[in-house]
Scaffold this motif. Structure first.
Motif, PDB file in Angstrom:
ATOM      1  N   GLN A  38      -8.457  11.049  -2.540  1.00 35.33           N
ATOM      2  CA  GLN A  38      -9.329  10.146  -1.787  1.00 35.33           C
ATOM      3  C   GLN A  38      -9.150   8.700  -2.264  1.00 35.33           C
ATOM      4  O   GLN A  38      -8.890   7.793  -1.481  1.00 35.33           O
ATOM      5  CB  GLN A  38     -10.794  10.580  -1.925  1.00 35.33           C
ATOM      6  CG  GLN A  38     -11.777   9.744  -1.106  1.00 35.33           C
ATOM      7  CD  GLN A  38     -11.564   9.882   0.406  1.00 35.33           C
ATOM      8  OE1 GLN A  38     -11.294  10.972   0.920  1.00 35.33           O
ATOM      9  NE2 GLN A  38     -11.657   8.764   1.136  1.00 35.33           N
ATOM     10  N   ALA A  39      -9.249   8.506  -3.580  1.00 33.94           N
ATOM     11  CA  ALA A  39      -9.218   7.143  -4.112  1.00 33.94           C
ATOM     12  C   ALA A  39      -7.820   6.532  -4.088  1.00 33.94           C
ATOM     13  O   ALA A  39      -7.655   5.348  -3.789  1.00 33.94           O
ATOM     14  CB  ALA A  39      -9.751   7.129  -5.553  1.00 33.94           C
ATOM     15  N   CYS A  78      -4.885   3.423   2.160  1.00 30.75           N
ATOM     16  CA  CYS A  78      -4.142   3.338   3.420  1.00 30.75           C
ATOM     17  C   CYS A  78      -4.581   2.073   4.154  1.00 30.75           C
ATOM     18  O   CYS A  78      -5.765   1.848   4.371  1.00 30.75           O
ATOM     19  CB  CYS A  78      -4.426   4.569   4.272  1.00 30.75           C
ATOM     20  SG  CYS A  78      -3.763   4.422   5.946  1.00 30.75           S
ATOM     21  N   GLY A 111      -6.540   2.861   7.355  1.00 32.29           N
ATOM     22  CA  GLY A 111      -7.581   3.890   7.310  1.00 32.29           C
ATOM     23  C   GLY A 111      -7.277   5.071   8.217  1.00 32.29           C
ATOM     24  O   GLY A 111      -8.191   5.678   8.783  1.00 32.29           O
ATOM     25  N   VAL A 116      -5.950   8.007   0.327  1.00 35.14           N
ATOM     26  CA  VAL A 116      -6.711   7.761   1.559  1.00 35.14           C
ATOM     27  C   VAL A 116      -7.340   6.365   1.557  1.00 35.14           C
ATOM     28  O   VAL A 116      -7.183   5.607   2.518  1.00 35.14           O
ATOM     29  CB  VAL A 116      -7.792   8.856   1.738  1.00 35.14           C
ATOM     30  CG1 VAL A 116      -8.666   8.544   2.934  1.00 35.14           C
ATOM     31  CG2 VAL A 116      -7.125  10.219   1.888  1.00 35.14           C
ATOM     32  N   ASP A 117      -8.000   6.011   0.464  1.00 38.30           N
ATOM     33  CA  ASP A 117      -8.693   4.712   0.426  1.00 38.30           C
ATOM     34  C   ASP A 117      -7.726   3.518   0.373  1.00 38.30           C
ATOM     35  O   ASP A 117      -8.128   2.391   0.656  1.00 38.30           O
ATOM     36  CB  ASP A 117      -9.645   4.641  -0.776  1.00 38.30           C
ATOM     37  CG  ASP A 117     -10.835   5.586  -0.616  1.00 38.30           C
ATOM     38  OD1 ASP A 117     -11.031   6.123   0.499  1.00 38.30           O
ATOM     39  OD2 ASP A 117     -11.553   5.807  -1.610  1.00 38.30           O
ATOM     40  N   SER A 123      -7.456  11.086   6.342  1.00 39.86           N
ATOM     41  CA  SER A 123      -8.687  11.663   5.800  1.00 39.86           C
ATOM     42  C   SER A 123      -8.352  12.912   4.997  1.00 39.86           C
ATOM     43  O   SER A 123      -7.333  13.571   5.216  1.00 39.86           O
ATOM     44  CB  SER A 123      -9.680  11.976   6.919  1.00 39.86           C
ATOM     45  OG  SER A 123      -9.090  12.851   7.855  1.00 39.86           O
ATOM     46  N   ARG A 144       0.920  -0.629   1.424  1.00 40.67           N
ATOM     47  CA  ARG A 144      -0.489  -1.041   1.468  1.00 40.67           C
ATOM     48  C   ARG A 144      -0.737  -2.387   2.134  1.00 40.67           C
ATOM     49  O   ARG A 144      -1.742  -2.573   2.804  1.00 40.67           O
ATOM     50  CB  ARG A 144      -1.140  -1.048   0.059  1.00 40.67           C
ATOM     51  CG  ARG A 144      -1.072   0.277  -0.666  1.00 40.67           C
ATOM     52  CD  ARG A 144      -1.505   0.139  -2.102  1.00 40.67           C
ATOM     53  NE  ARG A 144      -0.675  -0.829  -2.802  1.00 40.67           N
ATOM     54  CZ  ARG A 144       0.542  -0.566  -3.285  1.00 40.67           C
ATOM     55  NH1 ARG A 144       1.050   0.636  -3.188  1.00 40.67           N
ATOM     56  NH2 ARG A 144       1.245  -1.503  -3.869  1.00 40.67           N
TER      57      ARG A 144
END
Lengths: 384, 410
Positions: B247-248, B254, B257, B251-252, B260, A294
């Protein structure tokens, strides 16, 4: 598939060549393949995924369908041969005579039969002292336990420490034990301890680093300097040019205005001791990380300048570490390490939420690190 | 009344106690009993009772054995000498109990019965023996089957270490055990004979998660990576969707970004992926590193002494690691030659690079500069230009006429 026979033949040929010499030396460690359990050799490079069975127990599954369970017990790193033999007894009983250690001083037992897990854990708990399992994390479910604290030698065996190592680790881990046994932290948290700024444990990229510091300049032993030290290299050892030669007296002097108590001169010259039982102590650094996940790796930053030595159980150090850990754990999002949490909330909020005092000591004035370092890419996080 | 009331306090609580370990060793060894008493003294005095080094060695080796003497030898005679011996661990710290038991038997005979499993660099450490036991101890270890050898110390190649890699990890992008072992074997000479400006550490991690902390702890960190696309098993992604919020949590989080998720398919824009490992860590059954695997080498990591703490920076963006690892060996040989020539006493290779400039080491090692190596280009216009880069103008000719030597001129 690895050709183990070939690799072992290479090893034994190398050993045979070394034995031809008059003095058998420079033969290196045993070849790793001689130490690997059969399930590891059979599935080397073929592991497909892993799961966390429970805290302290990992399950790795191979493309072949083979499964290995790893049971991870924590150790204080300092071990008697009696305990190593006890571990060997357990490994003989359950693991066909194989055993391994982790980078963070845990001992691991690998079994292929699930039914052996609980009896093995019970045998570890029955040891004296008891060896509990835990310290693992499960990224899938987002549950993380606190892993062992890596640390240095301290008063047990080192000549430059400002603090003890094993004793502080013991006191901190006792206090935080619930986080070791249960995976209930929001993200990885690596705690490390170095008993002086030499940092033989290189703790400078840890979520929480406990570091021994000195606070007073060397008490020069002129006779010692004359007997044991080379003056130019002693002078050159100081990062702040605080040491001056006294050529007539064949010794040195220290400018107290410039000394930052790093201890490098003592490493170079035994005539420069700097141990003050009342002024040595602990600094705490936070928000370092090594994994690239991250966000880029990060260096730890000082948030507590000094805590006095309070053996045997260092209550103020324990309290500060716990305060930081729990402030973070209660406020962080899933997978958010201390570095990422601080990045989101800001340092001003870090001091507010932890209740730690911000003092002038925390503003960097060690200007040796070149400015150019910031423009080098200290990360593997780049695009091809 | 116990002789060690303060240390006894450290036998309380659930974490296994090093004090109990010292007492266990003390059941058979006087040295362990004296160590405990000496440590109690340190706890009372709040300072160490170990003196500065002192040179001890075994025949043929310049390092691996560290002299240690107590400052109260009359009171604690069994630890008057308490030398450390570093033994090169088997790669990734796997052992047979047969080897371990044999080591324990030797250490019972030759030393204190106290060990560190393991030291920070990776060796296992035999903690505390007398000078006269050092050579017999080395010889006994060399007679084991397989034999065990001494590790590094001082200004030498320190014992290399590796993560568990392909032995038990699905993310190993190269054979960390083999690279680590082969480098250790190849460089026995510099490992056992301190002859450089300072120490040099090599560590091997199979992926950017970096479980041996190579990026922070080694001058030469070999970090596994890949150049092609992340492998996706969409069916397994769907399985994970049942137990996590993709998603949370994926993906979010990463960093670029580049992912998807439409509720049934996970897409990755691989050109934007920085291989941080977060998504792969989250979904080990569904995602995996690509097939074009190798390593990125970071250089210069070290603790704060002397020019401040560092994490290594990109030196070789990509090395394909195939046996016999000639590219790696060639790089190390050339790097060491340069550092040995140019480095000051106690100057780590990273500090030398700062002093001389990255351009210098790139030139010497014939490494192509690339944007992978920087977080950004320089933020000032002061640059070195070699004579070969200049137009041979009237102005330059005038400088030459005056005997001015330009940069890069022989």
């Amino acid at each position: 598939m690895v050709d183990w026979e070939e690799r072992q033949k290479e090893y034994w040929d190398f050993i045979a060549k070394r034995r031809e010499k008059d003095y058998f030396s420079d033969f290196g460690p045993p070849h790793y393949s001689l130490m690997l359990p059969p399930v590891v050799k059979d599935n080397y490079g073929k592991w497909k995924y892993h799961e966390v069975v429970k805290c302290g127990v990992l399950k790795h599954v191979s493309e072949s369908g083979d499964v290995v369970y790893s049971i991870r017990a924590v150790t204080p790193r300092l071990l008697s041969i009696q305990t190593i033999r006890d571990f060997c007894d357990i490994a003989d009983k359950y693991c066909d005579g194989y055993i391994r250690w982790t980078t963070r001083n845990n001992v691991e037992f690998l079994v292929t039969d699930e039914s052996k897990i609980d009896p093995l854990i019970n045998d570890l708990k029955a040891m004296k002292p008891a060896y509990p399992v835990g310290g693992t994390h499960d990224a899938v479910t987002g549950k993380y336990a606190l892993s062992n604290i890596v640390h240095t030698q301290g008063w047990v065996h080192c000549h430059t420490p400002a603090i003890d190592a094993s004793g502080i680790v013991k006191a901190v881990m006792d206090e935080l034990f619930e986080y070791f046994e249960e995976m209930k932290l929001p993200a990885l948290c690596r705690i490390s301890l170095a008993c002086c700024a030499n940092m033989c444990g290189a703790v400078h990229a840890s979520d929480i680093a406990i570091v021994g510091i000195h606070r007073a300049p060397p008490l020069i032993d002129d006779d010692g300097v004359r007997r044991m030290c080379e003056l130019p290299s002693t002078v050159a050892s100081c990062p702040n040019a605080a040491i001056k030669m006294k050529p007539k007296e064949k010794t040195v002097e220290v400018d107290s205005e410039k000394c930052m108590f790093c201890g490098n001169c003592y490493t170079m010259c035994p005539g420069m001791p700097m141990f003050d039982p009342e002024n040595d102590g602990t600094a705490i650094m936070v928000a370092g990380k090594i994994s690239a996940a991250r966000s880029d790796p990060a260096l730890s930053k000082v948030v507590v300048p000094w805590i006095p030595n309070e053996p045997p159980r260092w209550p103020k150090v324990v309290d500060a570490v716990k305060k930081i850990l729990e402030a973070w754990a209660s406020d962080a999002k899933k997978h958010e390490r201390i570095a990422e949490w601080v990045e989101r909330i800001g340092w001003e909020k870090f001091f507010e939420k932890t209740g730690l005092e911000f003092t002038q000591h925390l503003i960097n004035d060690y200007n040796r690190t070149p400015y150019i370092y910031a423009q080098l890419r200290a990360s593997t996080n780049f695009r091809w | 009344m116990s002789e060690t009331p303060m240390l006894d306090e450290l036998e309380k609580g659930p974490f296994p106690s090093f004090v109990t370990e010292i007492k266990k060793a003390g059941e058979t060894k006087e040295a362990a009993r004296d160590l405990l008493r000496l440590l109690e003294r340190s706890y009372k005095d709040k300072k160490t009772h170990w003196k500065h080094g002192g040179i001890v060695a075994v025949k043929g080796y310049g390092g691996g054995v560290i002299g240690r003497y107590c400052d109260l030898p009359d009171e604690f005679p069994a630890v008057a000498h308490f030398h450390t011996v570093r033994i090169n661990q088997p790669t990734s710290k796997f052992y047979t109990t047969k080897s371990l038991r044999a080591i324990c038997d030797i250490w019972e005979k030759r030393g204190s019965g106290i060990t560190n499993f393991h030291g920070s660099t990776g060796d296992f450490v035999l903690l505390g023996t007398f000078t006269e036991e050092l050579q017999p101890l080395r010889d006994d270890l060399a007679e084991l089957d397989p034999p065990f050898d001494i590790g590094g110390s001082g200004s030498d190649l320190r014992t290399p270490s590796a993560c568990i890699g392909p032995a038990r990890c699905e993310w190993a992008c190269y054979d960390t055990l083999d690279v680590c072992y082969e480098m250790t074997k190849e460089y026995q000479m510099p490992l056992h004979r301190p002859m450089w400006p300072y120490k040099f550490k090599i560590k091997c991690s199979g992926c950017p998660n970096d479980c041996v902390a190579a990026k922070a702890r080694s001058d030469f960190a070999i970090i596994g990576t890949w150049r092609d696309d992340i492998k996706i098993d969409q069916n397994e992604v769907k399985e994970y969707a049942k137990i996590m919020d993709i998603q949370a949590e994926v993906v979010d989080l990463c960093p670029t970004g580049c992912m998807s998720w439409d509720g049934s398919t996970l897409s990755i824009d691989n050109a934007n992926c920085v291989r941080c490992m977060h998504c792969i860590n989250k979904m080990p059954k569904a995602l995996a590193p690509g097939d074009d695997r190798g390593a990125t080498v970071l250089i210069g990591a070290k603790a704060p002494m002397l020019d401040g703490s560092t994490i290594g920076w990109v030196f070789l963006p990509f090395v394909k690691l195939e046996r016999p690892y000639d590219e790696l060996k060639e790089t190390l040989d050339n790097l060491w030659e340069w550092w040995d020539e140019e480095g000051k006493f106690r100057e780590r290779v990273g500090e030398l690079i700062w002093r001389k400039g990255v351009r210098e080491v790139l030139k010497v090692l014939d490494i192509e500069p690339s944007p992978y190596m920087v977080s950004s280009p320089r933020n000032n216009p002061f640059m070195f230009f070699d004579k070969s880069e200049l137009i041979h103008s009237d102005y330059i000719k005038e400088l030459e006429r005056r005997g001015i030597k330009l940069k890069g001129e022989e």
